[in-house]
Design a protein around this motif. Structure first.
Motif, PDB file in Angstrom:
ATOM      1  N   CYS B  86       0.708  -0.910  -0.244  1.00 26.24           N
ATOM      2  CA  CYS B  86       0.320  -0.279   0.111  1.00 26.24           C
ATOM      3  C   CYS B  86       1.099   1.303   0.170  1.00 26.24           C
ATOM      4  O   CYS B  86       0.619   2.114   0.011  1.00 26.24           O
ATOM      5  CB  CYS B  86      -0.981  -0.036   1.183  1.00 26.24           C
ATOM      6  N   PHE B  89       1.016   3.349  -2.983  1.00 26.43           N
ATOM      7  CA  PHE B  89      -0.339   4.119  -3.880  1.00 26.43           C
ATOM      8  C   PHE B  89      -0.520   4.797  -2.917  1.00 26.43           C
ATOM      9  O   PHE B  89      -0.314   4.663  -1.450  1.00 26.43           O
ATOM     10  CB  PHE B  89      -1.268   2.777  -4.208  1.00 26.43           C
ATOM     11  N   ASP B  91      -3.407   7.054  -0.201  1.00 31.53           N
ATOM     12  CA  ASP B  91      -4.366   6.676   0.233  1.00 31.53           C
ATOM     13  C   ASP B  91      -5.109   8.170  -0.465  1.00 31.53           C
ATOM     14  O   ASP B  91      -4.771   9.342  -0.836  1.00 31.53           O
ATOM     15  CB  ASP B  91      -3.950   7.627   1.801  1.00 31.53           C
ATOM     16  N   THR B 110      -9.238   1.996  -3.002  1.00 30.98           N
ATOM     17  CA  THR B 110      -7.268   2.261  -3.286  1.00 30.98           C
ATOM     18  C   THR B 110      -7.461   0.367  -2.187  1.00 30.98           C
ATOM     19  O   THR B 110      -6.596   0.114  -2.083  1.00 30.98           O
ATOM     20  CB  THR B 110      -6.943   2.836  -3.002  1.00 30.98           C
ATOM     21  N   VAL B 257      -6.296   5.788  -8.705  1.00 27.21           N
ATOM     22  CA  VAL B 257      -5.515   5.107  -7.491  1.00 27.21           C
ATOM     23  C   VAL B 257      -4.435   5.053  -7.931  1.00 27.21           C
ATOM     24  O   VAL B 257      -3.215   5.517  -6.759  1.00 27.21           O
ATOM     25  CB  VAL B 257      -6.093   3.714  -7.198  1.00 27.21           C
TER      26      VAL B 257
END
Lengths: 158, 774
Positions: B86, B89, B91, B110, B257
């Motif tokens: 994560c 990417f 938030d 996401t 995203v």
């Protein structure tokens, strides 16, 4: 992972490939030989999308190791039409709208051909049970069954 | 709401005329030869030079805090070229958008493609790797260390709604309740659809039946697992080939995203191996793009079947209460429904779309439908063919069967007495236009199936359905080629394989040229403007309307060229039977000009000829169907065998009739599978127990009978050929029709889905215990 050299025959052609010991025949066909007509739907032998004929027997190529192809004769969807002449089953599938998305179609055609080689005049019930190993989510099977029976009739010459 | 009809929408009026191509069965379907020879290219069949293989690490827990993820060992493994979590990417804040037939929120989108603070279901992605081979990628996944803190989980919708249920999101307060609640809840939203006054309506009733139903989650079960291949270029663009029903939607979601401009991503929809609603959300695409960006090589990713079951789809499992009141003489006075739907781990079930189907086919003055969108520790639900509607019909159509029995009125007759028709006020807003519901019932009543004798242990059922047809953004370009052939570039993904043929038929009809002279080619996202995904039965209806509009635009251009050849005004030329002709004898004595003749001269006389449509289609027509089934119930095993099945459905106009019937077959058999066998099964840890086709049993050829079909054609007044959506309606009745037939066979009402042998056997035993085996 170290690869092993395998020599086999696919659709009448002599073929060599290298494969890892864990690779299935399906992986070899698709990833090593770029013969992507054989499809992967589950990888566990439950859907029949990867059906091929191995030394005359209908198998799920995801349940056969690539190494087991040594000195075997394999028939795949790529060898079903004779040049630009479609096999009667292929023609009848189109005629009867027996395919929609088409992902299960190569497997169904290979399975149906193997049926008609063993039993040229199957009943509807025999076709339904023979093809029970090939999942199709689009057609509801109705037109597939009709196409196979119609093709069988044509192939018997009446 | 992204799915409300636009006030600036396009409708093209139905014109009754003699048709040459539309309504016939083309012998050469454009997609078919490649599919029967194995040459059709699906996403997993595409390879790029230098490509890596990407794999996803997934949570083995239903609900857990992710305290840390250590990818260092995986990164050091030889052959591993990139790892993402994560942290790769951004938030996302709360931002709602349409995701096809369901609504999405980018905060959740996401988190669904890559877990952040929490893993919310068994199968939730937590990391992904790209490596030189699949075996290296798999080895790398084993080296990623995730520190989970396991949390209590909740799987079933009724449990998730309880006040003491473990919460998936501490900041989620139920929307749609006044005053706003002060405690968080798994109930994301309460939705209400209301007409008249149900209390007053029930007071007028002589008989009221209220029943509760439970259905399990079921998967779309497309045979092709999700697959994507992405190449992030040195110039900062991304090209993606993927299995999707809506490449423009996938592009928009991926851009969001990834924090990229939409113009920087080109998505090409590969041939799709089934979607049924389940291929409209991003899963692999942004992971493949990001892995490609990090590794500077193309990355190919495909889900295994296990991953498909655990982490894509399915449709909601539900808890549903249905209450209907009738007078002694069979007039329905009020109807009420409570729909409690699993949304999976994030809000956004199909409730907004399926709520309108609840009672729409009956002419009711008083209706109340309350829906609850409920999160639980399951994969985020996706649309599944008439999303959410089969479960409501299971309730409504079996309660109507009970009412008919109590009133001693034939079930078809009771439906006819209350049937919706043109002018009926719906409980979701509009009044109905011309529809074919009554026709499907009348045809069912007269069908030879109804007269077939039944044997012992056999029973017959009836059930009906309504589904609306979506329109939405649609674009197409019709290029008239130099030799007089026509190339339609369309952007509404051909998910069935029949749409290319149907589009070509409509273009051929408009231009007046043979079907063989038209080729329909599916565009990537660069060749056309935004197209809504192929959902809501909109493909042939909406895509077809764009094809017709583009054809008419091209015809206008061809008339201009003809006018220049003849040195007359463009409005003095008309198009008829594939030729430009003088509009009247006064214009002059000119030989008609064919498409080929005009195309040959077009370059000099104005330039390339193309027609365009960039529209929002609002002319979708509601579809209705009536199903009849005969079943046999095995008293010893509880097995329900479907013996005979008949589908009667209003297609408006069947452009390619054999294909329309094939859609009916496929929809009904998916419904039969859902009715009799298909269900998600979880263990006590919230881990899916049957993520494979062996244990999640979809129908096979020997499970289903010959299926009879009848096409009713009540033209949709807002479509040039009268087309209604046909793909979804017939998945709706099977649960109900089979339950009604089981009752007819053995006198037991089943209200828990699926009607699998153990459930049927238990119901039979509860009703009339067998003698204990000695």
């Amino acid at each position: 992972m170290k690869k092993t050299h395998v020599t086999t025959t696919i659709n009448g052609d002599h073929v060599d490939f290298l494969c890892e010991p864990t690779q299935t025949l399906l992986d070899v066909l698709r990833d090593e030989l770029q013969m992507t007509g054989t499809k992967e739907g589950c990888g566990t032998g439950d859907c029949g999308a990867c059906s091929v004929i191995l030394d005359g027997t209908l198998v799920c190529s995801c349940l056969v190791l690539g190494l087991e192809a040594e000195d075997k004769e394999i028939q795949t969807i790529e060898g079903m039409a004779a040049g630009d002449e479609l096999h009667p089953l292929q023609r009848k599938f189109i005629e009867h709208v027996a395919l929609q998305c088409g992902i299960c179609t190569p497997g169904l055609l290979i399975a149906a051909r193997s049926l008609l080689e063993i039993n040229p005049d199957p009943t509807e019930e025999e076709v339904r049970y023979w093809l029970a190993g090939n999942l199709c989510r689009c057609t509801g099977y109705h037109n597939v069954i009709e196409a196979v029976i119609d093709a069988a009739q044509e192939m018997r010459g009446n | 709401m992204g799915m409300m009809p636009s006030p600036f929408g396009t409708q093209l009026p139905y014109e009754e005329k003699e048709l040459k191509v539309v309504g016939t069965n083309p012998t050469e379907r454009p997609d078919a030869a490649d599919k029967v020879t194995g040459r059709a290219r699906y996403a997993a069949d595409i390879n790029l030079p230098g490509q890596l293989i990407g794999k996803v690490l997934r949570s083995p827990h239903a609900h857990a805090n992710i305290k840390s993820i250590d990818t260092s060992k995986a990164e050091k493994l030889e052959g591993v070229k990139a790892v993402v979590t994560c942290d790769d990417f951004p938030d996302m804040p709360v931002q709602h958008a349409s995701g096809g037939e369901i609504m999405i929120n980018f905060r959740d989108v996401t988190r669904n493609m890559m877990a952040r603070e929490k893993a919310l279901y068994d199968g939730h992605p937590v990391a992904a790797v790209a490596a030189v081979s699949e075996s290296v990628a798999k080895a790398a996944l084993k080296l990623i260390e995730v520190d989970y803190e396991i949390l209590p989980h909740v799987i079933e919708v009724v449990d998730a709604m309880a006040a003491e249920a473990p919460l998936l999101n501490e900041e989620q307060f139920t929307k749609g309740i006044e005053p706003a609640p002060d405690k968080p809840s798994n109930i994301a939203a309460r939705m209400t659809s209301k007409l008249g006054d149900v209390e007053a309506g029930f007071k007028q009733a002589d008989l009221i039946i209220e029943r509760e139903f439970n259905t399990k989650a079921a998967h779309q079960g497309y045979i092709e697992p999700h697959a994507s291949i992405a190449n992030y270029t040195e110039g900062g663009d991304a090209e993606v080939w993927t299995s999707t029903q809506g490449h423009f939607m996938i592009r928009a979601q991926a851009a969001k995203v990834l924090g990229m401009d939409i113009s920087r991503i080109k998505v090409t929809p590969a041939e799709i191996g089934g979607g049924f609603g389940g291929k409209n959300l991003i899963y692999l695409e942004p992971l493949a793009i990001q892995l490609s960006k990090k590794s500077q090589r193309p990355v190919k990713m495909a889900m295994t079947r296990d991953e498909v079951f655990r982490a894509s789809g399915p449709t909601s499992g539900t808890n549903i209460k249905i209450k209907i009141g009738v007078t002694k003489d069979g007039r329905m006075t009020a109807a009420e429904a409570e729909l409690n739907y699993q949304a999976g781990c994030f809000p956004g079930s199909s409730l907004p779309l399926c709520t309108p189907t609840a009672f729409t086919r009956y002419d009711l003055e008083n209706v109340l439908v309350i829906g609850h969108d409920v999160v639980c520790n399951r994969p985020r639900v996706a649309a599944y063919r008439a999303p959410g509607a089969p479960m409501i019909a299971f309730g409504v159509e079996t309660v109507i069967d009970e009412l008919a029995e109590e009133l001693n009125i034939d079930p078809i007759e009771l439906r006819l007495m209350n049937a919706a028709k043109e002018g009926t006020q719906t409980h979701f807003g509009p009044k109905l236009g011309p529809i074919g519901y009554i026709e499907t019932l009348e045809r069912a009543r007269q069908h030879p199936h109804m007269k077939e004798p039944l044997g012992p242990g056999q029973g017959r059922g009836i059930a009906t359905a309504f589904w609306n047809t979506l329109g939405m953004e649609t674009s197409a370009t019709l290029n008239i080629n130099q030799d007089g052939t026509a190339s339609l570039v369309f952007g509404t993904v051909d998910v069935t394989g029949g749409m290319r043929a149907a589009y070509s038929q409509m273009v051929a009809e408009e231009l007046g040229i043979p079907f063989e002279k038209v080729r329909a080619v599916q565009s990537d996202t660069a060749a056309l403007g935004f197209n809504f995904p192929t959902v809501g039965s909109r493909g042939t209806a909406a895509g077809g309307m764009a094809a017709v509009k583009a054809s008419r635009d091209a015809i206008a251009r061809m008339c201009e060229v003809a006018a220049r050849i003849w040195e007359v005004e463009a409005d003095q030329v008309l198009w008829e039977d594939g030729h430009a002709r003088p509009a009247s004898a006064n214009v002059g004595d000119f030989e008609p000009l064919s498409v080929a003749e005009i195309a040959a001269k077009a370059g000099f006389l104005g330039g390339t000829i193309a027609g365009h449509a960039e529209i929002n289609v609002t002319g979708g027509g509601p579809g209705f169907s009536t199903h009849i089934v005969d079943v046999e119930v095995d008293r010893e095993t509880g097995l329900v065998k479907v013996l005979r099945y008949t589908i009667i459905q209003d297609a408006g106009k069947a452009v390619f009739p054999d294909y329309v019937k094939a859609q009916f077959h496929g929809a009904a058999v998916q419904g039969i599978g859902m009715a009799l066998n298909e269900e998600y099964i979880y263990d006590e840890n919230g881990v899916m127990e049957n993520p494979g086709f062996l244990d999640y049993r979809v129908p096979v050829a020997s499970d289903v009978p010959h299926i009879e079909t009848e096409i009713v054609e009540v033209p949709n007044p807002n479509h040039p050929y009268g087309v209604r959506g046909v793909g979804e309606v017939s998945i709706i009745p099977p649960l109900a029709v089979i339950a009604n037939a089981i009752y007819d066979a053995v006198g037991v009402r089943l209200r828990d889905h699926p009607m699998s042998p153990p459930k049927v056997l238990k119901a039979l035993d509860d009703a009339a215990p067998r003698e204990a085996a000695e």
